[in-house]
Design a protein around this motif. Sequence first.
Motif, mmCIF file in Angstrom:
data_model
loop_
_atom_site.group_PDB
_atom_site.id
_atom_site.type_symbol
_atom_site.label_atom_id
_atom_site.label_comp_id
_atom_site.label_asym_id
_atom_site.label_seq_id
_atom_site.Cartn_x
_atom_site.Cartn_y
_atom_site.Cartn_z
ATOM 1 N N CYS A 75 0.828 -1.213 0.000
ATOM 2 C CA CYS A 75 0.000 0.000 0.000
ATOM 3 C C CYS A 75 0.862 1.263 0.000
ATOM 4 N N ARG A 76 2.018 1.190 0.645
ATOM 5 C CA ARG A 76 2.919 2.340 0.631
ATOM 6 C C ARG A 76 3.486 2.546 -0.777
ATOM 7 N N GLN A 77 3.880 1.444 -1.429
ATOM 8 C CA GLN A 77 4.425 1.544 -2.781
ATOM 9 C C GLN A 77 3.393 2.064 -3.776
ATOM 10 N N MET A 78 2.136 1.738 -3.532
ATOM 11 C CA MET A 78 1.077 2.176 -4.440
ATOM 12 C C MET A 78 0.567 3.567 -4.091
ATOM 13 N N GLY A 79 1.094 4.144 -3.006
ATOM 14 C CA GLY A 79 0.667 5.476 -2.610
ATOM 15 C C GLY A 79 -0.715 5.507 -1.990
ATOM 16 N N LEU A 80 -1.129 4.380 -1.404
ATOM 17 C CA LEU A 80 -2.469 4.289 -0.827
ATOM 18 C C LEU A 80 -2.506 4.702 0.636
ATOM 19 N N ALA A 81 -1.492 4.295 1.397
ATOM 20 C CA ALA A 81 -1.496 4.595 2.832
ATOM 21 C C ALA A 81 -0.079 4.521 3.375
ATOM 22 N N GLU A 82 0.261 5.473 4.223
ATOM 23 C CA GLU A 82 1.552 5.473 4.915
ATOM 24 C C GLU A 82 1.303 5.004 6.344
ATOM 25 N N ALA A 83 1.386 3.694 6.549
ATOM 26 C CA ALA A 83 1.115 3.134 7.876
ATOM 27 C C ALA A 83 1.933 1.868 8.055
ATOM 28 N N ASN A 84 2.219 1.538 9.324
ATOM 29 C CA ASN A 84 2.983 0.321 9.587
ATOM 30 C C ASN A 84 2.042 -0.863 9.799
#
Length: 380
Positions: free
Chosen positions: A130-139
């Motif tokens: 999801c981070r790579q796709m720019g969807l969400a910055e979360a752990n």
Amino acid sequence: MFFRKITTRKNGKEYVYIKLIENYRANGKVKQRVVANFGSIENLSPNRINGLILSLKKLYKEVEAQDQKNFDFNELTSQIPSLKELLSKTRIMQELRNVIVQEPVVQILDALIIKSMVAPEVKTPIHEVCRQMGLAEANSIQFYNALRRLGEESARIAFIKARLPDAQESGIIHKPVYIHMVNSVLQGNSFHVDVAGSLYSPQNYRKKFTLLLACDEDNNPFDFEIVKDNNELSAKIKQLVNRLTHYLTGDVIILDGKDSLDESSVPYPVAYHTREIPKEAALLLLSQGRAVYEGKVFFNTIKLEQKNEAEIKEIKANLAKVSAGLENIRADILLGKLNKEAQVRKRADAVIKANNCQDLVATSLMKPAKPLSTRLKRRS
């Protein structure tokens, strides 16, 4: 592909060889060919077989990693804004936003849904994808907590309300709802988290639980509850039933396949396995699927079983073997080598039994144009 034992006799001695076989289609027919020959079974010790398995696992991980590496996330980026807009207009997200107001949590839920739509085959950890796709910055912890929110009572009700319009149109709300009691095991690793968010003290765990899965008569899931302690079983059933009956008008029937419930412990209809069915009731079951006999109601249900990925692969492999075996029988019929119904049925049953597919496949003899047909038994 699958392994096959080939037995030959020479000079009165029996030899067994192991070959790797694959099915392929040519001219509209399923055929088989040898991919690799592993020699005599006497040369295959358990250690050598384990070595082969480990080698295949290593190769699988390398191929899988390469596939993930080659996945082009940039190609999907342009689709994300339109998908988010469409998702925001769905009933399910509108209902969830009424109960989950924290925007970061909603963003993670959006990311989970969109990822499952556009990149379901990517096995990389969900938060990284999801981070790579720019969807969400979360752990990973934040993703886990967001998923936990979906299991809360308020979110459950939102899910049901989102389905209500479709249920009303199809009349499902007036039909019976069946609660399946599925016993299972949750196993994995747990961690403690310090103030900085670092994980420590990993521990393995294995916990038994019962899944209460509410489905309509077509086995489409409506809702669920998880029972971690059998002492909570009656209370959890009541909680689930109350939630369902608040929106649905049909009867709720609990399917107790292992006699776990005392009828007096729950004020709802409970169905148990019937070991002996009267002949008159059995005939009605065959024709109607439901029968009332001497004040008792008999009906058929579909058994729900959880299967892990390895078991599913094994089932698919066994079905492929059965298909190949039945094709061989079909060929023998066409060539005139088999012309008696009893012989055909005996060979077909042997193929099915040898591959543990008695509960999945049934055979029937038909007119000469199609001597042998197979059908999959319905199973979920």
